[in-house]
Scaffold this motif. Structure first.
Motif, PDB file in Angstrom:
ATOM      1  N   ILE A 171       0.861  -1.184   0.000  1.00 10.72           N
ATOM      2  CA  ILE A 171       0.000   0.000   0.000  1.00 10.72           C
ATOM      3  C   ILE A 171       0.898   1.235   0.000  1.00 10.72           C
ATOM      4  CG2 ILE A 171      -0.255  -0.095   2.517  1.00 10.72           C
ATOM      5  CD1 ILE A 171      -3.084   1.133   2.085  1.00 10.72           C
ATOM      6  N   LYS A 172       0.562   2.191  -0.851  1.00 11.16           N
ATOM      7  CA  LYS A 172       1.342   3.419  -1.009  1.00 11.16           C
ATOM      8  C   LYS A 172       0.474   4.618  -0.617  1.00 11.16           C
ATOM      9  CE  LYS A 172       2.258   4.932  -5.225  1.00 11.16           C
ATOM     10  NZ  LYS A 172       1.892   6.358  -5.450  1.00 11.16           N
ATOM     11  N   ILE A 173       1.034   5.487   0.227  1.00 10.56           N
ATOM     12  CA  ILE A 173       0.326   6.684   0.668  1.00 10.56           C
ATOM     13  C   ILE A 173       1.230   7.882   0.418  1.00 10.56           C
ATOM     14  CG2 ILE A 173      -0.778   7.855   2.618  1.00 10.56           C
ATOM     15  CD1 ILE A 173      -1.076   5.092   3.945  1.00 10.56           C
ATOM     16  N   THR A 174       0.707   8.892  -0.255  1.00 10.35           N
ATOM     17  CA  THR A 174       1.460  10.126  -0.489  1.00 10.35           C
ATOM     18  C   THR A 174       0.630  11.308  -0.007  1.00 10.35           C
ATOM     19  OG1 THR A 174       0.592  10.283  -2.745  1.00 10.35           O
ATOM     20  CG2 THR A 174       2.741   9.247  -2.470  1.00 10.35           C
ATOM     21  N   GLY A 175       1.320  12.365   0.387  1.00 10.96           N
ATOM     22  CA  GLY A 175       0.642  13.574   0.825  1.00 10.96           C
ATOM     23  C   GLY A 175       1.460  14.800   0.474  1.00 10.96           C
ATOM     24  N   ARG A 176       0.785  15.914   0.363  1.00  9.73           N
ATOM     25  CA  ARG A 176       1.466  17.155  -0.001  1.00  9.73           C
ATOM     26  C   ARG A 176       1.165  18.227   1.042  1.00  9.73           C
ATOM     27  NH1 ARG A 176       3.843  19.411  -4.348  1.00  9.73           N
ATOM     28  NH2 ARG A 176       3.402  17.595  -5.665  1.00  9.73           N
ATOM     29  N   THR A 177       2.212  18.936   1.444  1.00 11.66           N
ATOM     30  CA  THR A 177       2.078  20.084   2.325  1.00 11.66           C
ATOM     31  C   THR A 177       2.819  21.247   1.677  1.00 11.66           C
ATOM     32  OG1 THR A 177       4.100  19.656   3.588  1.00 11.66           O
ATOM     33  CG2 THR A 177       2.098  18.511   4.310  1.00 11.66           C
ATOM     34  N   GLU A 178       2.912  22.353   2.392  1.00 10.51           N
ATOM     35  CA  GLU A 178       3.631  23.500   1.847  1.00 10.51           C
ATOM     36  C   GLU A 178       5.123  23.195   1.678  1.00 10.51           C
ATOM     37  OE1 GLU A 178       4.416  25.796   6.101  1.00 10.51           O
ATOM     38  OE2 GLU A 178       3.015  26.638   4.634  1.00 10.51           O
ATOM     39  N   LYS A 179       5.598  22.134   2.332  1.00  8.19           N
ATOM     40  CA  LYS A 179       6.996  21.739   2.209  1.00  8.19           C
ATOM     41  C   LYS A 179       7.241  20.856   0.985  1.00  8.19           C
ATOM     42  CE  LYS A 179       7.715  21.859   7.213  1.00  8.19           C
ATOM     43  NZ  LYS A 179       8.076  21.060   8.411  1.00  8.19           N
ATOM     44  N   GLY A 180       6.168  20.419   0.319  1.00  8.04           N
ATOM     45  CA  GLY A 180       6.312  19.557  -0.847  1.00  8.04           C
ATOM     46  C   GLY A 180       5.619  18.228  -0.659  1.00  8.04           C
ATOM     47  N   GLU A 181       5.853  17.318  -1.607  1.00 10.86           N
ATOM     48  CA  GLU A 181       5.203  16.010  -1.578  1.00 10.86           C
ATOM     49  C   GLU A 181       6.168  14.951  -1.053  1.00 10.86           C
ATOM     50  OE1 GLU A 181       2.260  13.390  -4.461  1.00 10.86           O
ATOM     51  OE2 GLU A 181       3.927  14.484  -5.372  1.00 10.86           O
ATOM     52  N   ALA A 182       5.613  14.015  -0.272  1.00 11.54           N
ATOM     53  CA  ALA A 182       6.387  12.890   0.247  1.00 11.54           C
ATOM     54  C   ALA A 182       5.451  11.706   0.404  1.00 11.54           C
ATOM     55  CB  ALA A 182       7.051  13.242   1.572  1.00 11.54           C
ATOM     56  N   GLY A 183       6.026  10.528   0.646  1.00 14.44           N
ATOM     57  CA  GLY A 183       5.150   9.368   0.753  1.00 14.44           C
ATOM     58  C   GLY A 183       5.831   8.175   1.385  1.00 14.44           C
ATOM     59  N   ILE A 184       5.028   7.124   1.562  1.00 12.91           N
ATOM     60  CA  ILE A 184       5.483   5.891   2.194  1.00 12.91           C
ATOM     61  C   ILE A 184       4.855   4.701   1.475  1.00 12.91           C
ATOM     62  CG2 ILE A 184       3.645   6.131   3.916  1.00 12.91           C
ATOM     63  CD1 ILE A 184       5.438   4.616   5.889  1.00 12.91           C
ATOM     64  N   LEU A 185       5.663   3.685   1.241  1.00  8.20           N
ATOM     65  CA  LEU A 185       5.203   2.432   0.663  1.00  8.20           C
ATOM     66  C   LEU A 185       5.450   1.343   1.699  1.00  8.20           C
ATOM     67  CD1 LEU A 185       4.347   0.699  -1.914  1.00  8.20           C
ATOM     68  CD2 LEU A 185       6.811   0.416  -2.287  1.00  8.20           C
ATOM     69  N   VAL A 186       4.395   0.617   2.091  1.00 13.26           N
ATOM     70  CA  VAL A 186       4.515  -0.456   3.059  1.00 13.26           C
ATOM     71  C   VAL A 186       4.239  -1.771   2.346  1.00 13.26           C
ATOM     72  CG1 VAL A 186       3.809  -1.353   5.303  1.00 13.26           C
ATOM     73  CG2 VAL A 186       3.677   1.111   4.852  1.00 13.26           C
ATOM     74  N   MET A 187       5.191  -2.707   2.434  1.00 13.77           N
ATOM     75  CA  MET A 187       5.092  -3.982   1.729  1.00 13.77           C
ATOM     76  C   MET A 187       4.979  -5.134   2.727  1.00 13.77           C
ATOM     77  SD  MET A 187       8.029  -3.248  -1.144  1.00 13.77           S
ATOM     78  CE  MET A 187       9.032  -2.182  -0.106  1.00 13.77           C
TER      79      MET A 187
END
Length: 426
Positions: free
Chosen positions: A327-343
């Motif tokens: 499952i992959k989750i990404t999010g964006r804030t004023e600092k930019g986009e980042a995310g996490i992939l859990v396998m």
């Protein structure tokens, strides 16, 4: 005379070439180095990128570990490769760069003058927590001391034995703890929710019920070096019966973070080994969430600025109660986009495991995700046996594609084949 000169010139040229070749071989293959093993690594069906690999070492080699060198053989030359021996007898290194499907990479382990390697991956104590770092950048923090809830909140929510913060490569924090209304959510954690222990239903997740909790017990080991850093920690699932406390489950967290060489994608593993602490055993009853891998993300990641995608193509609208390999989750804030992939590893209970994902219209649009091994069926743990759950995590800035996520999962679930040919006498 002229003919002699003409005849001698090619001879001189050949002689110089042989001398140069011998010098090159002497530099490339030191005469002082004794080859101990030749290691072949064959990639799987999909591309792998900066993948950690490991193989077991013989005792005869471990006794010489202060004088070992590892080289990759490329076009007849030996290129030094940083390596690390950890976990008792395992040799770890990184298949750096991109390795195409089916490609074979060859390494030699030799005895000789060690090549200095910077301990880029470190585990540092910091005010009751262990912080894993790559260079001067934080990766994740394991809280082994009790963390108190916010002022004015019931002290029943005090807890230890969880990961927070989890940092993205650009410094953004992926996780949150003590979210309003869910004070028991603590970054990355894994208590079991609905269990039967000694004939009594016991909840180790919802701390406000005062039925149980999870506590840090002690460290088995800490590791740092050029390839990886990490720790092995003991934790207890503690059941409450009035004022009496009973340890129901012993668990061991084995966390390893691997050197990304400064890339914008980082990788770490968390393996959880469980055993019953009481002869009564315990049954992890079927329930919609609990155990496995629990994640509460950054409070700023909400419906409008975040995305969820599973290996089966499900999104936040329909991922809940479906099975997934990753499952992959990404999010964006004023600092930019980042995310996490859990396998989730194929060896896990009830694989591919079901996931719990909050729907879009609940909890202020924030995200809670859980690989829930007992979402579909119960799991009986018997005294005297051990049980293991394994997950790999990628943390990244910007985003990664579905194809990149598949590549990463394939390399985790079906890693490259490693063949070791030991030298005579070993």
């Amino acid at each position: 005379m002229k003919n002699r000169q003409l005849l001698s010139f090619p001879v001189v040229k050949r002689t110089l070439y042989v001398v140069q070749l011998l010098l090159l071989l002497t530099i490339t293959f030191p005469v002082s180095a004794q080859m101990l093993a030749r290691i072949s690594v064959k990639a799987g069906a999909r591309q792998c990128v900066n993948l950690p690999v490991s193989t077991a070492m013989k005792d005869e080699v471990l006794s010489r570990q202060d004088s070992l060198q590892l080289f990759e053989i490329l076009q007849g030359r030996r290129n030094p490769v940083p390596f690390q021996i950890t976990g008792g007898q395992n040799l770890y290194w990184i298949l750096d760069g991109k390795t195409t499907p089916g490609k074979v990479r060859t390494y030699e382990l030799v005895k000789g003058t060690p090549v200095p390697a910077l301990a880029r991956m470190q585990a540092k104590d910091s005010a009751g927590a262990l912080v894993l770092e790559e260079g001067n950048q934080h990766l994740l923090q394991y809280n082994y001391n009790i963390v108190e809830p916010p002022a004015g909140v019931d002290t029943v929510y005090r807890r230890s034995g969880f990961i927070h913060p989890l940092w993205a490569p650009d410094g953004q924090v992926i996780t949150q703890i003590h979210a309003e209304g869910h004070w028991h959510h603590v970054g990355i954690w894994n208590p079991w929710t609905h269990t039967s222990f000694k004939g009594k239903e016991t909840d180790f997740w919802n701390l406000q019920k005062k039925e149980g909790t999870v506590r840090f017990k002690g460290f088995i080991s800490r590791t740092q070096g050029p390839v990886l850093c990490g720790f092995q920690a003991l934790q207890d699932h503690v059941a409450f019966t009035g004022k009496q406390e009973t340890v129901a489950i012993n668990e061991e967290w084995d966390v390893k973070a691997f050197n990304s060489n400064g890339n914008t994608i980082r990788m770490w593993d968390i393996d959880n080994t469980m055993s019953c602490a009481d002869t009564a055993g315990i049954t992890l009853l079927q329930y919609r969430y609990g155990g496995g891998f629990g994640l509460r993300t950054n409070a700023e990641w909400k419906v409008a600025n975040s995305k969820v995608l599973t290996s089966e193509g499900k999104t936040r609208k329909d991922a809940d109660s479906t099975r997934a390999r990753w499952i992959k989750i990404t999010g964006r804030t004023e600092k930019g986009e980042a995310g996490i992939l859990v396998m989730s590893h194929p060896s896990n209970y009830d694989y591919p495991q079901p996931v719990r994902v909050w729907p879009e219209n609940s909890e202020r649009g924030e995200i809670m995700m859980n690989f829930s091994p007992t979402k579909m069926k119960s799991w009986q743990l018997k005294y005297g046996q051990t049980y293991r759950l394994c997950y790999r995590v990628l943390v990244f800035t910007n985003d990664i594609s579905k194809e990149e996520a598949e590549d990463a999962w394939e390399a985790y679930a079906r890693p490259p084949q490693i063949t070791v040919s030991w030298s005579a006498g070993l």
